[in-house]
Design a protein around this motif. Structure first.
Motif, short mmCIF file in Angstrom:
data_model
loop_
_atom_site.label_atom_id
_atom_site.label_comp_id
_atom_site.label_asym_id
_atom_site.label_seq_id
_atom_site.Cartn_x
_atom_site.Cartn_y
_atom_site.Cartn_z
N GLY A 191 0.80 -1.23 0.00
CA GLY A 191 0.00 0.00 0.00
C GLY A 191 0.82 1.27 0.00
N ARG A 192 2.17 1.13 0.07
CA ARG A 192 3.03 2.32 0.12
C ARG A 192 4.12 2.30 -0.96
NH1 ARG A 192 3.09 0.08 5.00
NH2 ARG A 192 5.30 -0.49 4.76
N SER A 193 4.71 1.12 -1.20
CA SER A 193 5.87 1.02 -2.08
C SER A 193 5.46 0.88 -3.54
CB SER A 193 6.73 -0.18 -1.68
OG SER A 193 7.11 -0.11 -0.33
N THR A 194 6.26 1.47 -4.42
CA THR A 194 6.03 1.29 -5.85
C THR A 194 6.52 -0.09 -6.28
OG1 THR A 194 8.20 2.15 -6.49
CG2 THR A 194 6.38 3.75 -6.23
N VAL A 195 6.14 -0.47 -7.48
CA VAL A 195 6.59 -1.75 -8.02
C VAL A 195 8.11 -1.79 -8.08
CG1 VAL A 195 6.66 -3.17 -10.12
CG2 VAL A 195 4.47 -2.26 -9.28
N GLU A 196 8.73 -0.71 -8.52
CA GLU A 196 10.19 -0.69 -8.58
C GLU A 196 10.81 -0.82 -7.20
OE1 GLU A 196 13.87 1.77 -10.64
OE2 GLU A 196 11.85 2.64 -10.63
#
Length: 364
Positions: A191-196
């Protein structure tokens, strides 16, 4: 349901936890395969023909070393073997190819979703999962014109496995020399981190981000919801990012007998890897509830070597043993009157395959 990963067995006696990658997993191909090529040349000198392994499966172009048609191998299957092969249709790209693909699907009884892949290819290059007619039209447009493509029913099972099979022509029964479970790596959102960011935080994917980023470029900045899963690869190919586990020690007489029955129904097939999807580990080891995706010839590998616990020594031992067997089988087939392809044919087919691979779109 038994998880196939519970059947994996260490490649050594060490009690150390497995590393995310083995030392050599993603070495450049020219480094890893140089000793293999040298060993092949030594065997070729010994047997007086570097193309001798192409006679191991003499009804397949180059024995399945390179440039062979996937469908031509499956087409050889008799009634017994055909029951285990996922249905497929063949078409050629060109004018109105989407309409022709739909007609080919209808004739074969295929519906969406289907897997679209090159009929001549390797390592999962160009493989696409197609969910509807619009996606089919879009995918076909990314391929060069006048190439043969295969449309195959999406097998509903989740466990993909590579089974290596060898049978000498003077033996009644063959044997399984490698059993590899192929795991699709998955990112799970917070819910916070991007895919990268998730890619670069994972213990394995952060070591080889270049494998996944090109396919995920459009989604790198996306934030996955907490608990949302994102599979990183569709095809079960190591070089495309799938994780391989060695299950060879779990091979059962039931599975070996079933594979032997199937492969006996493909004329003069003696050496290669069968890629399947199975409902579960337990069903597969009983020789039940699996379907064949494709059958590969002498150019295929015993893929258990890409288990991160496999040592470099064990990997080369497996490679040398398998290629030594191709020469032994090829020599027996030559004595029976079959002719190897010849070095120039091997080279011509390899160059053709290389040109085709370079023209295919990125796989899913």
């Amino acid at each position: 349901m038994t998880d196939m990963s519970t059947l994996t067995t260490p490649s050594s006696s060490s009690d150390k936890p497995p590393s995310p990658l083995s030392m050599f997993e993603f070495w450049p191909g020219w480094i890893f395969y140089t000793p293999v090529v040298m060993y092949w040349i030594i065997l070729g000198l010994r047997y007086r023909d570097v193309s001798l392994p192409t006679a191991a499966n003499p009804r397949i172009e180059t024995g399945g070393l390179c440039g062979e048609s996937k469908s031509s191998i499956l087409d050889m299957a008799g009634e017994t073997a055909r029951r285990w092969i996922a249905p497929y249709a063949i078409m050629e790209t060109g004018e109105n190819d989407a309409s022709r693909a739909l007609r080919a699907m209808e004739k074969t009884g295929l519906g969406f979703p289907v897997v679209l892949k090159p009929d001549i290819g390797c390592n999962g290059t160009g493989v696409k999962l197609i969910g509807d007619e619009a996606a089919l039209t879009q995918a076909l447009a990314t391929f060069p014109r006048h190439v043969s493509l295969m449309l195959q029913r999406l097998i509903p099972y989740s466990h993909e496995v590579g089974i290596f099979y060898i049978r000498h022509p003077d033996e009644k029964r063959g044997r399984i020399t490698s059993l590899t479970y192929k795991e699709v790596p998955v990112l799970t959102g917070d819910g916070r981190s991007t895919v990268e960011e998730l890619l670069r935080a994972d213990p394995r994917t952060r070591l080889v981000p270049q494998i996944y980023i090109p396919r995920l470029r459009a989604r790198l900045g996306e934030v996955l919801a907490a608990g949302e899963s994102l599979p990183l690869v569709f095809t079960g190919n190591h070089c495309k990012g799938a994780i391989f586990h060695d299950c060879t020690a779990t091979v059962t007489p039931e599975l070996e007998s079933r594979i032997d029955e199937i492969m006996h129904d493909i004329p003069d097939f003696h050496f290669g890897r069968i890629d399947v999807k199975a409902e579960s580990a337990a069903a597969l080891l009983r020789g039940e509830k699996f379907e064949i995706i494709e059958i590969n010839g002498v150019g295929s590998e015993a893929t258990h070597i890409w288990d991160s616990r496999t040592t470099l020594r064990d990997a080369y031992a497996a490679q040398f043993m398998h290629y030594r067997e191709t020469f032994r089988i090829g020599a027996k087939k030559r004595r029976a009157g079959w002719k190897p392809s010849g070095a120039m044919t091997m080279l011509r087919c390899w160059l053709r395959q290389r040109r085709l691979l370079a023209s295919y779109p990125l796989n899913d």
